[in-house]
Each structure stands twice: as C-alpha cells, then as structure tokens.
Design a protein around this motif. Structure first.
Motif, PDB file in Angstrom:
ATOM      1  N   LYS A   1       2.735  -8.466   3.836  1.00  0.00           N
ATOM      2  CA  LYS A   1       2.389  -7.064   4.030  1.00  0.00           C
ATOM      3  C   LYS A   1       3.594  -6.157   3.787  1.00  0.00           C
ATOM      4  N   GLU A   2       4.778  -6.623   4.164  1.00  0.00           N
ATOM      5  CA  GLU A   2       5.984  -5.815   4.006  1.00  0.00           C
ATOM      6  C   GLU A   2       6.270  -5.536   2.529  1.00  0.00           C
ATOM      7  N   VAL A   3       6.184  -6.571   1.703  1.00  0.00           N
ATOM      8  CA  VAL A   3       6.409  -6.397   0.262  1.00  0.00           C
ATOM      9  C   VAL A   3       5.323  -5.511  -0.335  1.00  0.00           C
ATOM     10  N   HIS A   4       4.095  -5.707   0.115  1.00  0.00           N
ATOM     11  CA  HIS A   4       2.968  -4.892  -0.356  1.00  0.00           C
ATOM     12  C   HIS A   4       3.229  -3.422  -0.051  1.00  0.00           C
ATOM     13  N   ASP A   5       3.619  -3.130   1.175  1.00  0.00           N
ATOM     14  CA  ASP A   5       3.869  -1.744   1.571  1.00  0.00           C
ATOM     15  C   ASP A   5       4.990  -1.121   0.756  1.00  0.00           C
ATOM     16  N   GLU A   6       6.045  -1.880   0.494  1.00  0.00           N
ATOM     17  CA  GLU A   6       7.159  -1.371  -0.308  1.00  0.00           C
ATOM     18  C   GLU A   6       6.719  -1.073  -1.744  1.00  0.00           C
ATOM     19  N   LEU A   7       5.922  -1.953  -2.319  1.00  0.00           N
ATOM     20  CA  LEU A   7       5.426  -1.718  -3.682  1.00  0.00           C
ATOM     21  C   LEU A   7       4.537  -0.482  -3.740  1.00  0.00           C
ATOM     22  N   VAL A   8       3.672  -0.326  -2.761  1.00  0.00           N
ATOM     23  CA  VAL A   8       2.799   0.858  -2.732  1.00  0.00           C
ATOM     24  C   VAL A   8       3.638   2.127  -2.618  1.00  0.00           C
ATOM     25  N   LYS A   9       4.654   2.123  -1.770  1.00  0.00           N
ATOM     26  CA  LYS A   9       5.537   3.290  -1.642  1.00  0.00           C
ATOM     27  C   LYS A   9       6.233   3.600  -2.960  1.00  0.00           C
ATOM     28  N   GLU A  10       6.699   2.553  -3.644  1.00  0.00           N
ATOM     29  CA  GLU A  10       7.380   2.751  -4.936  1.00  0.00           C
ATOM     30  C   GLU A  10       6.417   3.313  -5.980  1.00  0.00           C
ATOM     31  N   ILE A  11       5.200   2.798  -6.029  1.00  0.00           N
ATOM     32  CA  ILE A  11       4.195   3.294  -6.976  1.00  0.00           C
ATOM     33  C   ILE A  11       3.892   4.762  -6.702  1.00  0.00           C
ATOM     34  N   LEU A  12       3.678   5.099  -5.440  1.00  0.00           N
ATOM     35  CA  LEU A  12       3.375   6.489  -5.077  1.00  0.00           C
ATOM     36  C   LEU A  12       4.552   7.415  -5.370  1.00  0.00           C
ATOM     37  N   ARG A  13       5.779   6.934  -5.155  1.00  0.00           N
ATOM     38  CA  ARG A  13       6.960   7.745  -5.452  1.00  0.00           C
ATOM     39  C   ARG A  13       7.040   8.061  -6.945  1.00  0.00           C
ATOM     40  N   ARG A  14       6.821   7.041  -7.766  1.00  0.00           N
ATOM     41  CA  ARG A  14       6.871   7.244  -9.224  1.00  0.00           C
ATOM     42  C   ARG A  14       5.759   8.187  -9.688  1.00  0.00           C
ATOM     43  N   MET A  15       4.591   8.024  -9.111  1.00  0.00           N
ATOM     44  CA  MET A  15       3.488   8.901  -9.492  1.00  0.00           C
ATOM     45  C   MET A  15       3.790  10.349  -9.105  1.00  0.00           C
ATOM     46  N   LYS A  16       4.360  10.536  -7.931  1.00  0.00           N
ATOM     47  CA  LYS A  16       4.703  11.889  -7.480  1.00  0.00           C
ATOM     48  C   LYS A  16       5.718  12.533  -8.417  1.00  0.00           C
ATOM     49  N   GLU A  17       6.704  11.750  -8.886  1.00  0.00           N
ATOM     50  CA  GLU A  17       7.707  12.269  -9.823  1.00  0.00           C
ATOM     51  C   GLU A  17       7.071  12.788 -11.105  1.00  0.00           C
ATOM     52  N   LYS A  18       5.958  12.186 -11.519  1.00  0.00           N
ATOM     53  CA  LYS A  18       5.279  12.581 -12.758  1.00  0.00           C
ATOM     54  C   LYS A  18       4.097  13.515 -12.497  1.00  0.00           C
ATOM     55  N   ASP A  19       4.027  14.073 -11.281  1.00  0.00           N
ATOM     56  CA  ASP A  19       2.950  14.986 -10.890  1.00  0.00           C
ATOM     57  C   ASP A  19       1.568  14.348 -10.974  1.00  0.00           C
ATOM     58  N   LEU A  20       1.494  13.061 -10.665  1.00  0.00           N
ATOM     59  CA  LEU A  20       0.221  12.356 -10.569  1.00  0.00           C
ATOM     60  C   LEU A  20      -0.104  12.197  -9.093  1.00  0.00           C
ATOM     61  N   TYR A  21      -1.365  12.058  -8.773  1.00  0.00           N
ATOM     62  CA  TYR A  21      -1.746  11.915  -7.375  1.00  0.00           C
ATOM     63  C   TYR A  21      -2.935  10.982  -7.252  1.00  0.00           C
ATOM     64  N   VAL A  22      -3.207  10.558  -6.026  1.00  0.00           N
ATOM     65  CA  VAL A  22      -4.369   9.717  -5.736  1.00  0.00           C
ATOM     66  C   VAL A  22      -5.237  10.439  -4.721  1.00  0.00           C
ATOM     67  N   LYS A  23      -6.527  10.175  -4.778  1.00  0.00           N
ATOM     68  CA  LYS A  23      -7.436  10.695  -3.766  1.00  0.00           C
ATOM     69  C   LYS A  23      -7.550   9.637  -2.684  1.00  0.00           C
ATOM     70  N   SER A  24      -7.113   9.949  -1.499  1.00  0.00           N
ATOM     71  CA  SER A  24      -7.045   8.957  -0.422  1.00  0.00           C
ATOM     72  C   SER A  24      -8.398   8.347  -0.082  1.00  0.00           C
ATOM     73  N   GLU A  25      -9.477   9.081  -0.282  1.00  0.00           N
ATOM     74  CA  GLU A  25     -10.805   8.526   0.028  1.00  0.00           C
ATOM     75  C   GLU A  25     -11.279   7.510  -0.998  1.00  0.00           C
ATOM     76  N   LYS A  26     -10.534   7.337  -2.091  1.00  0.00           N
ATOM     77  CA  LYS A  26     -10.948   6.401  -3.140  1.00  0.00           C
ATOM     78  C   LYS A  26     -10.159   5.097  -3.158  1.00  0.00           C
ATOM     79  N   TYR A  27      -9.254   4.893  -2.223  1.00  0.00           N
ATOM     80  CA  TYR A  27      -8.495   3.652  -2.251  1.00  0.00           C
ATOM     81  C   TYR A  27      -8.682   2.847  -0.969  1.00  0.00           C
ATOM     82  N   LYS A  28      -8.362   1.552  -1.073  1.00  0.00           N
ATOM     83  CA  LYS A  28      -8.472   0.645   0.083  1.00  0.00           C
ATOM     84  C   LYS A  28      -7.100   0.135   0.427  1.00  0.00           C
TER      85      LYS A  28
END
Length: 70
Positions: A43-70
C-alpha cells in the motif's frame, strides 16, 4: 461544417505515455487512454506512485474527477 480533432484519443494516449514513461517502464503502472492502473505489492508504494502521478498531472494542468476513480 466542424470536423474536430479526429485522433484525439490517440493524441491523449501519447501525451499520457510521455508524461508517465519512466513509471510505465517499471511495469508498476499501465495506461490506456484515460485509465491509469497502478499495481504494486504494498500500500505504501501504491500511495507514493499515485501521489507522483497526480503531481505530474497537476504540473501539466490535467485533473481527475474524484467520483470516477477507485
């Protein structure tokens, strides 16, 4: 008549692949158009990867809709 961008899914896939190339190469994540799947053994590695993915997406002005992910 408006034709629009006919290859937008392929263009988006290419952009995501470039953004996450090094993480995809580790085989811990996979991407398919607008889906990013994270597969890790802890779970720890998973959480770190998700944070890294979200950080990169934010840098490129991309976003996710929280109601669409698990």
């Amino acid at each position: 008549m408006f034709f629009g961008l006919k290859n937008s899914p392929a263009t988006f896939q290419s952009m995501i692949n470039k953004l996450l190339r090094d993480l995809i190469n580790t085989r811990k994540i996979e991407s398919f158009i607008d889906n990013i799947m994270v597969g890790t053994e802890s779970k720890e590695v998973h959480d770190e990867l998700v944070k890294e993915i979200l950080r990169r997406m934010k840098e490129k002005d991309l976003y996710v809709k929280s109601e669409k992910y698990k």
